[in-house]
Design a protein around this motif. Structure first.
Motif, mmCIF file in Angstrom:
data_model
loop_
_atom_site.group_PDB
_atom_site.id
_atom_site.type_symbol
_atom_site.label_atom_id
_atom_site.label_comp_id
_atom_site.label_asym_id
_atom_site.label_seq_id
_atom_site.Cartn_x
_atom_site.Cartn_y
_atom_site.Cartn_z
ATOM 1 N N UNK A 43 -6.615 -1.772 3.320
ATOM 2 C CA UNK A 43 -5.297 -1.354 2.850
ATOM 3 C C UNK A 43 -4.790 -2.281 1.748
ATOM 4 N N UNK A 44 -3.951 -1.711 0.897
ATOM 5 C CA UNK A 44 -2.994 -2.534 0.164
ATOM 6 C C UNK A 44 -1.772 -2.599 1.067
ATOM 7 N N UNK A 45 -1.435 -3.799 1.514
ATOM 8 C CA UNK A 45 -0.380 -3.966 2.513
ATOM 9 C C UNK A 45 0.743 -4.833 1.958
ATOM 10 N N UNK A 78 5.437 -9.820 -0.209
ATOM 11 C CA UNK A 78 4.223 -9.941 -1.021
ATOM 12 C C UNK A 78 3.254 -8.803 -0.699
ATOM 13 N N UNK A 79 2.506 -8.364 -1.712
ATOM 14 C CA UNK A 79 1.458 -7.361 -1.510
ATOM 15 C C UNK A 79 0.092 -8.033 -1.539
ATOM 16 N N UNK A 80 -0.836 -7.507 -0.756
ATOM 17 C CA UNK A 80 -2.174 -8.087 -0.676
ATOM 18 C C UNK A 80 -3.142 -7.060 -0.114
ATOM 19 N N UNK A 81 -4.439 -7.331 -0.286
ATOM 20 C CA UNK A 81 -5.480 -6.482 0.284
ATOM 21 C C UNK A 81 -5.897 -7.051 1.632
ATOM 22 N N UNK A 177 -8.055 -3.079 -7.437
ATOM 23 C CA UNK A 177 -6.828 -2.325 -7.184
ATOM 24 C C UNK A 177 -5.603 -3.201 -7.476
ATOM 25 N N UNK A 178 -4.612 -2.646 -8.170
ATOM 26 C CA UNK A 178 -3.399 -3.428 -8.421
ATOM 27 C C UNK A 178 -2.639 -3.687 -7.125
ATOM 28 N N UNK A 179 -1.983 -4.829 -7.056
ATOM 29 C CA UNK A 179 -1.217 -5.170 -5.864
ATOM 30 C C UNK A 179 0.217 -4.661 -5.940
ATOM 31 N N UNK A 180 0.535 -4.017 -7.042
ATOM 32 C CA UNK A 180 1.863 -3.415 -7.161
ATOM 33 C C UNK A 180 1.858 -2.039 -6.503
ATOM 34 N N UNK A 181 3.013 -1.589 -6.116
ATOM 35 C CA UNK A 181 3.109 -0.266 -5.513
ATOM 36 C C UNK A 181 3.254 -0.339 -4.008
ATOM 37 N N UNK A 182 3.401 0.815 -3.413
ATOM 38 C CA UNK A 182 3.625 0.913 -1.973
ATOM 39 C C UNK A 182 2.337 0.644 -1.206
ATOM 40 N N UNK A 183 2.456 0.257 0.072
ATOM 41 C CA UNK A 183 1.260 0.116 0.908
ATOM 42 C C UNK A 183 0.446 1.407 0.909
ATOM 43 N N UNK A 184 -0.886 1.257 0.901
ATOM 44 C CA UNK A 184 -1.763 2.425 0.775
ATOM 45 C C UNK A 184 -3.105 2.139 1.440
ATOM 46 N N UNK A 185 -3.664 3.157 2.077
ATOM 47 C CA UNK A 185 -5.028 3.039 2.588
ATOM 48 C C UNK A 185 -5.992 3.226 1.420
ATOM 49 N N UNK A 186 -6.895 2.261 1.243
ATOM 50 C CA UNK A 186 -7.827 2.300 0.123
ATOM 51 C C UNK A 186 -9.238 2.685 0.542
ATOM 52 N N UNK A 187 -9.589 2.433 1.802
ATOM 53 C CA UNK A 187 -10.937 2.760 2.278
ATOM 54 C C UNK A 187 -10.894 2.987 3.785
#
Length: 208
Positions: A43-45, A78-81, A177-187
């Motif tokens: 995720x991007x969390x 903060x956003x992170x993977x 993947x950019x760390x900006x934006x809303x949380x998202x499932x990436x894989x």
């Protein structure tokens, strides 16, 4: 029957994979319920509240809260993977880590841990030399490493190269993947059939 067989079916309405050896069940994998977060999901969390005294924090994803054990230096918002590491225990958030790993049948790609290695379980010196030659043909992005897994000992060379290249490509896309934006499932995490293909030895027979 003698030999090994992998069969795919459903158990309780969920996809499943079974490995039989000489007529006996050796392993059984069943897809998790839809409301469970599968290990290996990326995720991007977004960092939520810190957990004082535990050195960790709750991070927010579209599928619910995760528990990040090592959150030193991270601030709320903060956003992170992150990648889930195990299933959640009852009443607790799903554990996650910032050390992402990309695992396939023949290779483990390791962002943040450079170098190319071959599984120690592959002891045949001639085969290790052949695998080193294969690795010399593969370009790794800066900051990434890889380990050829045990299945490479008996794998087809072209299949190994293709698998390594595809896994590196997936890892590169996720890590960029950019760390900006809303949380998202990436894989998505692996399904039972994914795990059977990835981790079980090649069977004598496959029954779908």
């Amino acid at each position: 029957m003698k030999g090994s067989l992998v069969a795919f079916d459903t158990v309780g309405g969920r996809p499943a994979a079974a490995r039989m050896v000489d007529g006996r069940l050796e392993d059984l994998l069943i897809d998790a319920p839809d409301d469970r977060i599968v290990p290996g999901t990326i995720y991007r969390a977004r960092v939520g509240r810190p957990l004082k005294g535990q050195g960790g924090a709750i991070v927010e994803t579209p599928d619910g809260a995760l528990f990040l054990r090592q959150a030193k230096g991270l601030g709320q918002g903060d956003s992170l993977l992150v990648q889930t590491s195990t299933f959640a225990e009852p009443g607790k958030a799903t554990p996650a880590t910032t050390r992402l790993l990309f695992k396939s049948r023949f290779v483990l790609v390791t962002p943040g841990a450079e170098g190319t290695n071959i599984a120690r379980s592959i002891r045949d010196d001639e085969r290790r030399v052949e695998l080193r030659e294969l690795l010399s043909e593969i370009s790794l992005p800066d900051g990434m490493g890889l380990v050829l897994r045990t299945a490479s000992a008996d794998g087809d060379d072209q299949a190994i190269v293709d698998d390594v290249s595809q896994t590196i490509d997936i890892a590169s896309k996720i890590m960029s993947e950019p760390l900006t934006g809303s949380p998202e499932k990436l894989l998505d995490g692996p399904t039972s059939s994914d795990l059977a293909w990835r981790d079980w030895p090649q069977p004598d027979v496959t029954d779908a």
